[in-house]
Design a protein around this motif. Structure first.
Motif, short mmCIF file in Angstrom:
data_model
loop_
_atom_site.label_atom_id
_atom_site.label_comp_id
_atom_site.label_asym_id
_atom_site.label_seq_id
_atom_site.Cartn_x
_atom_site.Cartn_y
_atom_site.Cartn_z
N ASP A 8 0.89 -1.15 0.00
CA ASP A 8 0.00 0.00 0.00
C ASP A 8 0.94 1.22 0.00
OD1 ASP A 8 -2.28 1.66 0.60
OD2 ASP A 8 -1.55 1.72 2.65
N ASP A 10 -0.06 5.05 0.89
CA ASP A 10 -0.30 6.01 1.97
C ASP A 10 -0.22 5.34 3.33
OD1 ASP A 10 -0.80 8.04 0.11
OD2 ASP A 10 -2.89 7.47 -0.10
N GLY A 11 0.74 5.75 4.14
CA GLY A 11 0.85 5.20 5.49
C GLY A 11 1.79 4.01 5.59
N GLU A 168 0.07 -3.22 4.60
CA GLU A 168 -1.00 -2.23 4.71
C GLU A 168 -1.02 -1.53 6.06
OE1 GLU A 168 -3.66 -0.66 3.76
OE2 GLU A 168 -3.98 -1.37 1.72
N ASP A 169 -1.51 -0.29 6.08
CA ASP A 169 -1.68 0.41 7.35
C ASP A 169 -3.16 0.54 7.73
OD1 ASP A 169 -2.27 2.29 5.29
OD2 ASP A 169 -2.08 3.91 6.77
MG MG Z 1 -2.76 3.17 3.40
#
Ligand code: MG
Ligand code: B16
Length: 215
Positions: A8, A10-11, A168-169
């Protein structure tokens, strides 16, 4: 052994999650909507329009489709302003070292981001060429937590889901990875990412990640 890693954005690779939060917060203040970290947690990994719908629902507000489009575009304008300042210094700790190790080991990498701004961010971070495949969000019908985006990435890499690790976040993202039949690494807090196979604070513990890849 695993042959591919699907990230992923973002983050996970950079902290754009805080920019998404700030852009929604600014919009909400302008239109007199309530918005906080708890609502924000539900938006992670969720597409722009769906995120707006969640915010409006939380506030019991109903508006026309044109009104929604206007607000979603406005949020994106704020977000784009923020990401225009991103540099390679904004890569999260551990990312460069991990990518180097993965390259040496011949592990393929893909990006599975719900963001339509993903390529701009990857370019600004200077890492776009590290990936063998980047999911084109326009081709995805169902967003996270549906597994489609991760299954598309595994297909794009030419590696079966069982041989892929997803990182993933977001809760929605971890659910998507698990439904796709992959090993899930969560970046963040164990209590929010309890469905992950392993939760790490960031990607700094390269040895640990490699030991999962090549048991
Ligand atoms: Mg994310
Ligand atoms: P955009 P990811 C997601 O990216 C974000 O987590 C989510 O907060 C955002 O609403 C979504 O992208 C859409 O982004 O407005 O730029 O198209 O975490 O899947 O990389």
């Amino acid at each position: 052994r695993y042959e591919g890693m699907i990230f992923d954005l973002d983050g996970v690779l950079t902290d754009t999650a805080r920019f998404h939060y700030a852009a929604w917060k600014r919009l909400c203040e302008e239109i007199g909507c309530y918005f906080d970290e708890i609502i924000n947690e539900k938006l992670k990994g969720i597409g722009r329009m769906e995120s707006l719908n969640i915010i409006l629902n939380e506030n019991d507000i109903e508006i026309s489709d044109e009104g929604k489009q206007f607000l979603a575009d406005r949020k994106n304008l704020y977000y784009k302003e923020m990401i225009s300042k991103i540099t390679p210094m904004d890569l999260l700790p551990g990312v460069s070292e991990l990518f180097q190790r993965l390259n040496e080991l011949g592990v393929k990498k893909a990006v599975a981001s719900a963001s339509r701004n993903a390529c701009t961010v990857l370019e600004r971070l200077g890492i776009i060429d590290y990936f063998q495949y980047i999911v084109d969000t326009d081709r995805i019908k169902n967003g996270k937590p549906d597994p489609e985006i991760f299954l598309n990435a595994s297909k794009g890499l030419g590696i079966p889901p069982k041989k892929c690790i997803g990182v993933e976040d977001s809760q929605a993202g971890i659910e998507a990875i698990k439904k796709a039949g992959m090993y899930a690494i969560g970046i963040g807090k164990p209590d929010t990412l309890y469905k992950a196979d392993l939760v790490l604070r960031d990607l700094r513990d390269t040895d640990r990640i490699i030991s999962i890849l090549l048991p």
